[in-house]
Scaffold this active site. Sequence first.
Site, PDB file in Angstrom:
ATOM      1  N   HIS A 268       0.923  -1.295   0.109  1.00 39.80           N
ATOM      2  CA  HIS A 268       0.231   0.168   0.036  1.00 39.80           C
ATOM      3  C   HIS A 268       0.860   1.428   0.049  1.00 39.80           C
ATOM      4  CE1 HIS A 268      -3.679   2.499   0.519  1.00 39.80           C
ATOM      5  NE2 HIS A 268      -3.753   1.974   1.631  1.00 39.80           N
ATOM      6  N   HIS A 307      -2.080  -2.228  -9.811  1.00 36.31           N
ATOM      7  CA  HIS A 307      -3.261  -1.357  -8.819  1.00 36.31           C
ATOM      8  C   HIS A 307      -4.543  -2.298  -8.862  1.00 36.31           C
ATOM      9  CE1 HIS A 307      -5.945   1.513  -7.070  1.00 36.31           C
ATOM     10  NE2 HIS A 307      -4.893   2.054  -6.483  1.00 36.31           N
ATOM     11  N   ASP A 363       2.779   5.773  -6.360  1.00 37.46           N
ATOM     12  CA  ASP A 363       4.034   5.651  -5.660  1.00 37.46           C
ATOM     13  C   ASP A 363       5.088   5.573  -6.547  1.00 37.46           C
ATOM     14  OD1 ASP A 363       2.741   5.448  -2.945  1.00 37.46           O
ATOM     15  OD2 ASP A 363       2.105   3.351  -3.536  1.00 37.46           O
TER      16      ASP A 363
HETATM   17  N1  CMC Z   1       5.021  -6.753 -10.529  1.00 41.38           N
HETATM   18  C1  CMC Z   1       4.785  -7.709 -11.243  1.00 41.38           C
HETATM   19  N2  CMC Z   1       3.755  -8.368 -11.283  1.00 41.38           N
HETATM   20  C2  CMC Z   1       2.769  -7.851 -10.465  1.00 41.38           C
HETATM   21  C3  CMC Z   1       2.712  -6.726  -9.909  1.00 41.38           C
HETATM   22  C4  CMC Z   1       3.915  -5.928 -10.031  1.00 41.38           C
HETATM   23  N3  CMC Z   1       4.047  -4.551  -9.289  1.00 41.38           N
HETATM   24  N4  CMC Z   1       1.293  -6.287  -9.644  1.00 41.38           N
HETATM   25  C5  CMC Z   1       0.753  -7.354 -10.046  1.00 41.38           C
HETATM   26  N5  CMC Z   1       1.443  -8.471 -10.886  1.00 41.38           N
HETATM   27  C6  CMC Z   1       0.985  -9.444 -11.082  1.00 41.38           C
HETATM   28  C7  CMC Z   1       0.608 -10.700 -10.064  1.00 41.38           C
HETATM   29  O1  CMC Z   1       1.557 -11.307  -9.830  1.00 41.38           O
HETATM   30  C8  CMC Z   1      -0.479 -11.315 -10.849  1.00 41.38           C
HETATM   31  O2  CMC Z   1       0.181 -12.016 -11.794  1.00 41.38           O
HETATM   32  P1  CMC Z   1      -0.621 -13.579 -11.987  1.00 41.38           P
HETATM   33  O3  CMC Z   1      -1.973 -13.252 -12.594  1.00 41.38           O
HETATM   34  O4  CMC Z   1       0.306 -14.020 -13.242  1.00 41.38           O
HETATM   35  O5  CMC Z   1      -0.772 -14.409 -10.787  1.00 41.38           O
HETATM   36  C9  CMC Z   1      -1.138 -10.231 -11.586  1.00 41.38           C
HETATM   37  O6  CMC Z   1      -0.184  -9.346 -11.911  1.00 41.38           O
HETATM   38  C10 CMC Z   1      -2.642  -9.515 -10.696  1.00 41.38           C
HETATM   39  O7  CMC Z   1      -1.892  -9.096  -9.507  1.00 41.38           O
HETATM   40  P2  CMC Z   1      -2.647  -9.336  -8.112  1.00 41.38           P
HETATM   41  O8  CMC Z   1      -1.754  -9.441  -7.216  1.00 41.38           O
HETATM   42  O9  CMC Z   1      -3.640 -10.315  -8.456  1.00 41.38           O
HETATM   43  O10 CMC Z   1      -3.469  -7.798  -8.007  1.00 41.38           O
HETATM   44  P3  CMC Z   1      -3.885  -7.195  -6.778  1.00 41.38           P
HETATM   45  O11 CMC Z   1      -5.206  -6.417  -7.163  1.00 41.38           O
HETATM   46  O12 CMC Z   1      -4.046  -8.162  -5.696  1.00 41.38           O
HETATM   47  O13 CMC Z   1      -2.681  -6.194  -6.209  1.00 41.38           O
HETATM   48  C11 CMC Z   1      -1.370  -4.466  -5.897  1.00 41.38           C
HETATM   49  C12 CMC Z   1      -2.499  -4.973  -6.331  1.00 41.38           C
HETATM   50  C13 CMC Z   1      -1.241  -2.991  -5.898  1.00 41.38           C
HETATM   51  C14 CMC Z   1      -1.095  -5.059  -4.414  1.00 41.38           C
HETATM   52  C15 CMC Z   1      -0.283  -5.189  -6.711  1.00 41.38           C
HETATM   53  O14 CMC Z   1       0.137  -4.594  -8.082  1.00 41.38           O
HETATM   54  C16 CMC Z   1       1.135  -4.858  -6.070  1.00 41.38           C
HETATM   55  O15 CMC Z   1       1.780  -5.717  -5.187  1.00 41.38           O
HETATM   56  N6  CMC Z   1       2.116  -3.917  -6.664  1.00 41.38           N
HETATM   57  C17 CMC Z   1       3.353  -3.619  -6.100  1.00 41.38           C
HETATM   58  C18 CMC Z   1       3.212  -2.731  -4.854  1.00 41.38           C
HETATM   59  C19 CMC Z   1       2.699  -1.354  -4.989  1.00 41.38           C
HETATM   60  O16 CMC Z   1       3.070  -0.474  -6.001  1.00 41.38           O
HETATM   61  N7  CMC Z   1       1.835  -0.820  -4.311  1.00 41.38           N
HETATM   62  C20 CMC Z   1       0.955   0.314  -4.377  1.00 41.38           C
HETATM   63  C21 CMC Z   1      -0.315   0.369  -4.717  1.00 41.38           C
HETATM   64  S1  CMC Z   1      -0.915   2.181  -5.350  1.00 41.38           S
HETATM   65  C22 CMC Z   1      -0.952   3.101  -4.078  1.00 41.38           C
HETATM   66  C23 CMC Z   1      -1.235   2.555  -2.712  1.00 41.38           C
HETATM   67  O17 CMC Z   1      -2.207   1.775  -2.541  1.00 41.38           O
HETATM   68  O18 CMC Z   1      -0.522   3.041  -1.710  1.00 41.38           O
END
Ligand code: CMC
Length: 435
Positions: A268, A307, A363
């Site tokens: 987050h 996201h 971010d």
């Molecule tokens: N790098 C590589 N792969 C990714 C990333 C990433 N940053 N984010 C998602 N994926 C992949 C994930 O592995 C999954 O792949 P597969 O379908 O093969 O299993 C697919 O994309 C869908 O991702 P998810 O984890 O199911 O998506 P989610 O909605 O549960 O997670 C998230 C959203 C923001 C937690 C995630 O994208 C992430 O961990 N990003 C990196 C951390 C980040 O930048 N967080 C800040 C979010 S925005 C501002 C805030 O909230 O503060």
Amino acid sequence: MTQDTLKITDSRTNLTYTLPVDKGTVRALDLRQMKTSPNDFGLMTYDPAFMNTASCQSTITFIDGDRGILEYRGYPIEVLAEHCTFLEVAYLLLFGELPNETELKDWVYEITHHTMLHENTKKFMEGFRHDAHPMAMLVSTVAALATIYPEARNIHDPANRLLQIKRLIGKMPSIAAMSYRHSLGFPYVYPDNDLNYAENFMNMLWKMVEPKYVANPVLARALDTLFILHADHEQNCSTSTMRAVGSSHADPYLATAAAAAALSGPLHGGANEEVLKMLDEIGSKQNVSGYIKKVKEGHGKLMGFGHRVYKNYDPRAKIIKWTAEQVFAITGCNPKLDIALELERIALEDDYFVTRKLYPNVDFYSGIIYQAMGFKPEMFTVLFAIPRTVGWLAQWQEMLTDPEQKIARPRQIYTGHRSRRFLPIEKRALVGIAD
Ligand code: CMC
């Protein structure tokens, strides 16, 4: 006008049910009538991580994740970032309308006159180790304010609620600056009421021996713009925490501390700090494609990418890129920008990221700006928490005044043992779970 409905046939009983559909949503409780026998509890929905569940109705923030649209109370974020100050936007988020000149003047006066912290706050702060993480100090100190304002527990009185809201918005930068100065071993700086919200924060962070702190107007405006972009983002993890904790009628300082704790996680708000660590690890432009290859092979994530809601470019990231140009014109360019731009360029052309609709989020670039301004990476999430406090409080108020809301209490599907025979300790087998 005819109401939209959803017809469901339960194959277990062959009974058909007609459920009302309102605003594209069915009510989960309407499923409860679907039973296999009079003793059956009734059908539930299962939605780990709330992927497809609306927990409230809200008039505060609108996001269209597929089209990259973000609006506060109906105003596009781009317009607010260009024309408003952060406190003007705070007023909009909290009260639903933009203030007129008199309203804004009074509001700014009120917030400015709540920036001072009780002297006891210094003592809480002094209890932390010199290397304590500023976010942990912020969370703990915000919670500790509940000891100073016990009347905040009276959350049913609107005037009392408003007083605590003003205090929290006013005091957040003061606590944040204190945590920063504490980690550097510098004496704390008192607020200066002649300065605006962002300038005063900069004063409390960076004033040394000069009699009056003068903020660089471009940097102060950039900080204020970043505050606008971070002010609210509907039902994200920290806001849902604020609503959940607030729904038990906990006081707003404790609920805000809980929300800030949720924000601190690397998935987050903590992601901005992780982005900088990642750029340091990559080290140079030439190493970017190798790093992306590792991510695609499942070794870590690209921090600042992806996201839950945006499946398009995060509109805040666009404004941040533009703000970065203004800041770098003053501070000189952050060399990490080149690595970040290369990372974005390669990722946006790569099938892995394209098919998963992974774009830079808020971010990704914010940390690069903050670092150029002189902040240590550990402060980045604290800088997120200051403006997000406004969103948390607006959502808290909305939750408390919504007649449909009750204490937050999800259901579970129990999959563990039932009615086991108890064995005295000398008769139990070695299970080895403590290894
Ligand atoms: N790098 C590589 N792969 C990714 C990333 C990433 N940053 N984010 C998602 N994926 C992949 C994930 O592995 C999954 O792949 P597969 O379908 O093969 O299993 C697919 O994309 C869908 O991702 P998810 O984890 O199911 O998506 P989610 O909605 O549960 O997670 C998230 C959203 C923001 C937690 C995630 O994208 C992430 O961990 N990003 C990196 C951390 C980040 O930048 N967080 C800040 C979010 S925005 C501002 C805030 O909230 O503060």
